[in-house]
Design a protein around this motif. Sequence first.
Motif, PDB file in Angstrom:
ATOM      1  N   SER A  56      19.682 -28.856 -29.074  1.00 30.14           N
ATOM      2  CA  SER A  56      18.693 -28.705 -28.011  1.00 30.14           C
ATOM      3  C   SER A  56      18.587 -27.251 -27.562  1.00 30.14           C
ATOM      4  O   SER A  56      17.482 -26.739 -27.320  1.00 30.14           O
ATOM      5  CB  SER A  56      19.055 -29.591 -26.816  1.00 30.14           C
ATOM      6  OG  SER A  56      19.058 -30.956 -27.170  1.00 30.14           O
ATOM      7  N   GLU A  59      16.782 -25.362 -30.288  1.00 34.23           N
ATOM      8  CA  GLU A  59      15.342 -25.669 -30.250  1.00 34.23           C
ATOM      9  C   GLU A  59      14.656 -24.965 -29.096  1.00 34.23           C
ATOM     10  O   GLU A  59      13.553 -24.416 -29.250  1.00 34.23           O
ATOM     11  CB  GLU A  59      15.144 -27.181 -30.143  1.00 34.23           C
ATOM     12  CG  GLU A  59      13.681 -27.600 -30.099  1.00 34.23           C
ATOM     13  CD  GLU A  59      13.503 -29.109 -29.981  1.00 34.23           C
ATOM     14  OE1 GLU A  59      12.386 -29.548 -29.640  1.00 34.23           O
ATOM     15  OE2 GLU A  59      14.487 -29.851 -30.225  1.00 34.23           O
ATOM     16  N   ALA A  60      15.305 -24.968 -27.920  1.00 33.98           N
ATOM     17  CA  ALA A  60      14.686 -24.326 -26.751  1.00 33.98           C
ATOM     18  C   ALA A  60      14.526 -22.825 -26.960  1.00 33.98           C
ATOM     19  O   ALA A  60      13.535 -22.228 -26.515  1.00 33.98           O
ATOM     20  CB  ALA A  60      15.526 -24.602 -25.503  1.00 33.98           C
ATOM     21  N   ASP A  99      14.217 -26.011 -20.119  1.00 33.97           N
ATOM     22  CA  ASP A  99      13.863 -26.530 -21.441  1.00 33.97           C
ATOM     23  C   ASP A  99      15.066 -27.157 -22.130  1.00 33.97           C
ATOM     24  O   ASP A  99      14.952 -28.226 -22.745  1.00 33.97           O
ATOM     25  CB  ASP A  99      13.297 -25.404 -22.314  1.00 33.97           C
ATOM     26  CG  ASP A  99      11.937 -24.919 -21.828  1.00 33.97           C
ATOM     27  OD1 ASP A  99      11.378 -25.562 -20.920  1.00 33.97           O
ATOM     28  OD2 ASP A  99      11.451 -23.899 -22.346  1.00 33.97           O
ATOM     29  N   ILE A 103      15.175 -31.175 -23.171  1.00 29.39           N
ATOM     30  CA  ILE A 103      15.358 -31.612 -24.564  1.00 29.39           C
ATOM     31  C   ILE A 103      16.640 -32.421 -24.700  1.00 29.39           C
ATOM     32  O   ILE A 103      16.672 -33.472 -25.367  1.00 29.39           O
ATOM     33  CB  ILE A 103      15.368 -30.399 -25.510  1.00 29.39           C
ATOM     34  CG1 ILE A 103      14.031 -29.657 -25.450  1.00 29.39           C
ATOM     35  CG2 ILE A 103      15.650 -30.844 -26.944  1.00 29.39           C
ATOM     36  CD1 ILE A 103      14.029 -28.340 -26.212  1.00 29.39           C
ATOM     37  N   ARG A 106      16.219 -35.932 -23.253  1.00 27.09           N
ATOM     38  CA  ARG A 106      15.443 -36.798 -24.156  1.00 27.09           C
ATOM     39  C   ARG A 106      16.297 -37.308 -25.312  1.00 27.09           C
ATOM     40  O   ARG A 106      16.294 -38.506 -25.620  1.00 27.09           O
ATOM     41  CB  ARG A 106      14.252 -36.004 -24.699  1.00 27.09           C
ATOM     42  CG  ARG A 106      13.341 -36.775 -25.653  1.00 27.09           C
ATOM     43  CD  ARG A 106      12.408 -35.813 -26.358  1.00 27.09           C
ATOM     44  NE  ARG A 106      13.138 -34.945 -27.287  1.00 27.09           N
ATOM     45  CZ  ARG A 106      12.689 -33.768 -27.720  1.00 27.09           C
ATOM     46  NH1 ARG A 106      11.536 -33.290 -27.282  1.00 27.09           N
ATOM     47  NH2 ARG A 106      13.409 -33.055 -28.582  1.00 27.09           N
ATOM     48  N   GLU A 107      17.056 -36.414 -25.937  1.00 25.77           N
ATOM     49  CA  GLU A 107      17.843 -36.798 -27.097  1.00 25.77           C
ATOM     50  C   GLU A 107      19.030 -37.689 -26.727  1.00 25.77           C
ATOM     51  O   GLU A 107      19.381 -38.600 -27.477  1.00 25.77           O
ATOM     52  CB  GLU A 107      18.336 -35.547 -27.836  1.00 25.77           C
ATOM     53  CG  GLU A 107      17.222 -34.695 -28.422  1.00 25.77           C
ATOM     54  CD  GLU A 107      16.372 -35.466 -29.413  1.00 25.77           C
ATOM     55  OE1 GLU A 107      16.941 -36.262 -30.196  1.00 25.77           O
ATOM     56  OE2 GLU A 107      15.136 -35.285 -29.400  1.00 25.77           O
TER      57      GLU A 107
END
Length: 218
Positions: A56, A59-60, A99, A103, A106-107
């Motif tokens: 995460s 990704e952010a 962010d 993320i 969510r995961e």
Amino acid sequence: MCRCARRKFKAVVALVIIFAIVISCLLYFRGNLIDYVDKYAGALITTRVVDIFNSSTTEALTGEMFQDKSNFYEIRYDNDGNVALISGDMVVINALMRDVAAISQREVNILCQSEDVQVPYSSILGSVVIANYGGKYTLKLENIGNIQCNYRTTFESVGINQTLLCMYIDLFADISVLLPLCVKNIKVQNSMVVYQNLIVGKVPEFYLQNGFGNSLKL
């Protein structure tokens, strides 16, 4: 005592003994399951969540705002080449934490709704030899509250007039494992470096966030 009364008494005693044996077996099996979750399933859940935190954060960091790492901190030098000011941009830093937390949330929710975390039914017997045999029991997971995300800045002297500036993202999650008549809470914490900069020059005695607020001793 008549024969009928004796029979009833014996029946009651037998039922009490059977009930006690059943309860003892249930408590024994439950204890073995809890131990297995503590030793093995807990480590698996922690590993999964830490992997989520790392992915995460990665990704952010692909966001456009974070491509230029100089957006995180501004370093100013005086005429003598010494560091005059280190200023952190809280708009950028807060955006990154937001962010990463979103993320990760969510995961982790996807993980809790999946059937990926399982333990063998044989684990209730408490034997390591047969613990990996038999069918699988899917653990019910629940994410307690929101993912907590904080940042911290560290300064480390790495040479004469050389200081390594690092920013870490610290993530925290509380995962509940719902077991029969029991709930086990697993706390997961992970830190990841998101910014590093080797500062050459004498560092000042204060660090000022975004040009405002209280100065902090280094």
